[in-house]
Design an enzyme around this catalytic site. Structure first.
Site, PDB file in Angstrom:
ATOM      1  N   HIS B 122       0.873  -1.181   0.000  1.00  0.00           N
ATOM      2  CA  HIS B 122       0.000   0.000   0.000  1.00  0.00           C
ATOM      3  C   HIS B 122       0.913   1.235   0.000  1.00  0.00           C
ATOM      4  O   HIS B 122       2.017   1.177   0.543  1.00  0.00           O
ATOM      5  CB  HIS B 122      -0.832  -0.062   1.288  1.00  0.00           C
ATOM      6  CG  HIS B 122      -1.883   0.987   1.425  1.00  0.00           C
ATOM      7  ND1 HIS B 122      -1.611   2.245   1.893  1.00  0.00           N
ATOM      8  CD2 HIS B 122      -3.216   0.958   1.169  1.00  0.00           C
ATOM      9  CE1 HIS B 122      -2.749   2.948   1.932  1.00  0.00           C
ATOM     10  NE2 HIS B 122      -3.723   2.185   1.497  1.00  0.00           N
ATOM     11  N   ASP B 201       3.010  -4.531   7.972  1.00  0.00           N
ATOM     12  CA  ASP B 201       1.791  -3.748   7.793  1.00  0.00           C
ATOM     13  C   ASP B 201       0.626  -4.719   7.961  1.00  0.00           C
ATOM     14  O   ASP B 201       0.342  -5.528   7.080  1.00  0.00           O
ATOM     15  CB  ASP B 201       1.789  -3.104   6.402  1.00  0.00           C
ATOM     16  CG  ASP B 201       0.454  -2.435   6.073  1.00  0.00           C
ATOM     17  OD1 ASP B 201      -0.490  -2.557   6.867  1.00  0.00           O
ATOM     18  OD2 ASP B 201       0.374  -1.806   4.998  1.00  0.00           O
ATOM     19  N   LYS B 227     -10.415  -0.673  10.312  1.00  0.00           N
ATOM     20  CA  LYS B 227     -10.572  -1.818   9.411  1.00  0.00           C
ATOM     21  C   LYS B 227     -10.935  -3.085  10.184  1.00  0.00           C
ATOM     22  O   LYS B 227     -11.097  -4.153   9.610  1.00  0.00           O
ATOM     23  CB  LYS B 227      -9.295  -2.033   8.600  1.00  0.00           C
ATOM     24  CG  LYS B 227      -9.045  -0.910   7.581  1.00  0.00           C
ATOM     25  CD  LYS B 227      -7.846  -1.212   6.730  1.00  0.00           C
ATOM     26  CE  LYS B 227      -7.297   0.026   6.050  1.00  0.00           C
ATOM     27  NZ  LYS B 227      -8.089   0.456   4.891  1.00  0.00           N
TER      28      LYS B 227
END
Ligand SMILES: Cc1ncc(COP(=O)(O)O)c(C=O)c1O
Lengths: 138, 412
Positions: B122, B201, B227
């Site tokens: 990302h 991550d 999330k």
């Protein structure tokens, strides 16, 4: 929800989106008008929506303040591509003043479909790029 | 093992009980953010209704309650990922965690040092490293992906060298759904060079699979509450305690100091020295409620449910003519994140027509432009499922996709 027979659903509910994606839009998207490069363009400009990847290049031949030729190349969503196809059709043979005065609403009217907030950038990439081409290169 | 009841779970999430364009909302944009259960909404509301105060500062009752709740949230978070309480730093999210970490680590980097990332990162695990590489002269190297959208593990033995300072990689890809064998990769990297700092991550893994920092063998790990059914604006940076001791904070100010004179400052110890300013107490309380909610369902059951949805989603999407799945077709080590392209249709048009069917998905490059460049794609649509999604939701997705194809005349 009719889960047992999903295919029924898809045919019975087409009307709503047919509103958004009128046949005319799909037609201009799949069979764009004036989509070609102009080698002898007097004016040329690129337009891009970085977030969604819509991109177009506008080519113009302007003589005596008149748009003698207008074409485009590019790629993107149906709204952005139909918009530029419709707009080039509209501007062919018109005066520069006419092109400069085109408003956002004029473009929405050309498209003839409701444009939601998130799609305004797609719809207006065409006119923004044309007006940039005309204004920058005068 | 208990099996999740997605219908019952759905009833815990008030936002899901609504119609969009006269259809029941089918929310499949969980990769971007998840919805919040009543347990989280009420925890935040209760905090502001009864306990709100600044932390660690005053002696009155409310200050004490706020401090206790904030520190309790730290303990719950630590337990959830198998860390020690003092190894949990609250941030505003994954992006903030990674930026803080990168800027603290940059003092340890010099010209020629190597930073190893992967092609499926990302932007938040790319751009901060690029900035630091420019500043320090360090070099970024990339673990490539295979044709099956997985990391090419055969390259690790060549990419990790004595010059490698950092290995930073995503646990689960937000585009491909690939679950990376992070534990094995870190193990191999450290066996080549034991000084490599391993960073994970975990933005997409913490919601989907059980994550244990000790088991992974990572030095740092970052994730966002939003999330994982928690609130926006709060996240976590885990750091191994012995590494946090020598790590310099790069945000300074109130709340993170022991003593300040006109000339000098003594920092408090970790994790406090990394939390300058008034913290997001309500956010931490919401995060704790979210992790408690997930713990009650159990991560094992969630993992199983996610796997079932992955199997079913891949199976169903595979039946759609002209649809190309961007990700492995093998449900093993894969999350229910379904990126796809449809011949003759742009992701924006797909998203708009799906929306008219009440189906919420995302289109675009999903903050992973280098990955899209590698895949030679401009963008893709992405449907990403979570605990409240059922097989019926996937069915509804397929119905809407087929309807969209019909409108564009690309259904045959
Ligand atoms: C894999 C991954 N990393 C990092 C992030 C960034 O998270 P946030 O925007 O919450 O900081 C995301 C979220 O989009 C993600 O999916």
């Amino acid at each position: 929800m009719n889960i047992a027979n999903p295919t029924d659903l898809s045919t019975s509910q087409l009307t709503e989106e047919q509103e958004i994606y009128k046949e005319n839009i799909i037609d201009h998207y799949k069979h764009p008008r004036n989509k070609k490069k102009l080698e002898n363009a007097t004016h040329k400009e690129n337009g891009i929506n970085p977030m969604c990847g819509d991109h177009i290049t506008i080519y113009l031949i302007i003589k005596d303040n008149k748009i003698e030729e207008i074409t485009f190349t590019g790629d993107g969503c149906a709204i952005s591509q139909a918009s530029v196809s419709l707009l080039t059709d509209e501007l062919l043979g018109k005066d520069l003043d006419f092109a400069k005065k085109i408003t956002d609403q004029n473009v929405y009217d050309l498209l003839g479909i409701p444009i939601s907030h998130t799609r305004t950038k797609c719809a207006l990439l065409s006119i923004k790029t044309v007006q940039k081409a005309i204004n920058l290169n005068q | 093992m208990n099996k999740l009841n997605s219908q019952k779970i759905k009833s815990d999430f008030p936002i899901l009980n609504q119609k969009i364009n006269r259809h029941d909302l089918v929310y499949l944009d969980n990769g971007a953010t998840t919805q919040k259960p009543n347990a989280v909404i009420n925890a935040i509301s209760n905090y502001y209704s009864h306990d709100n105060s600044n932390t660690h500062r005053s002696v009155h009752e409310l200050a004490s309650r706020a401090t206790i709740q904030y520190e309790h949230a730290r303990t719950i978070t630590a337990k959830f990922i198998g860390a020690k309480t003092e190894e949990i730093i609250f941030t505003s999210g994954t992006t903030d965690s990674l930026n803080k970490l990168v800027n603290s680590l940059k003092h340890q980097l010099k010209k020629g040092d190597e930073i190893v990332l992967t092609e499926m990162e990302h932007h938040s695990n790319i751009v901060p490293w690029q900035q630091v590489a420019k500043e320090t002269g360090a070099v970024i190297k990339w673990i490539p992906i295979t044709d099956d959208f997985r990391l090419d593990l055969t390259t690790i033995s060549k990419l990790i060298t004595t010059k490698t300072k950092i290995l930073s990689l995503t646990h689960v890809s937000n585009v491909l759904g690939t679950i990376n064998p992070v534990k094995e990769i870190i193990k191999e990297a450290k066996s080549i060079n034991q000084n490599v700092i391993a960073i994970v991550d975990a933005a997409q893994s913490v919601p989907h699979i059980s994550v244990n920092v000790t088991d992974l063998g990572c030095d740092f790990l970052a994730f966002s509450a939003h999330k994982a059914v928690g609130p926006m604006g709060v996240g976590v940076l885990f750091g191994k305690s012995q590494l946090l001791v020598n790590l310099e904070p790069n945000h300074t100010g109130g709340g993170m100091v022991l003593e300040v004179t006109k000339d000098n400052t003594t920092f408090n110890q970790a994790p406090y020295k990394f939390e300058a300013g008034t913290p997001n107490v309500a956010g931490a309380v919401g995060l704790a409620a979210a992790l408690t909610y997930l713990s009650k369902l159990t991560m094992n059951a969630i993992e199983q449910q996610m796997h079932d949805l992955t199997v079913y989603g891949l199976e169903q999407l595979n039946t759609v003519h002209g649809l190309n799945i961007i990700g492995s077709k093998d449900a093993k080590n894969r999350a229910p994140v379904f990126s796809f392209t449809i011949k003759g249709m742009h992701p924006h048009d797909i998203g708009e027509i799906l929306n008219s069917h009440g189906v919420a998905i995302r289109g675009g490059h999903h903050c992973a432009m280098p990955l899209f460049k590698r895949l030679k794609l401009n963008g893709a649509s992405r449907a990403s499922a979570y605990i409240y999604n059922s097989k019926e939701d996937i069915d509804q997705l397929i119905v809407a996709i087929k309807a969209a194809q019909k409108i564009f005349g690309v259904d045959k």
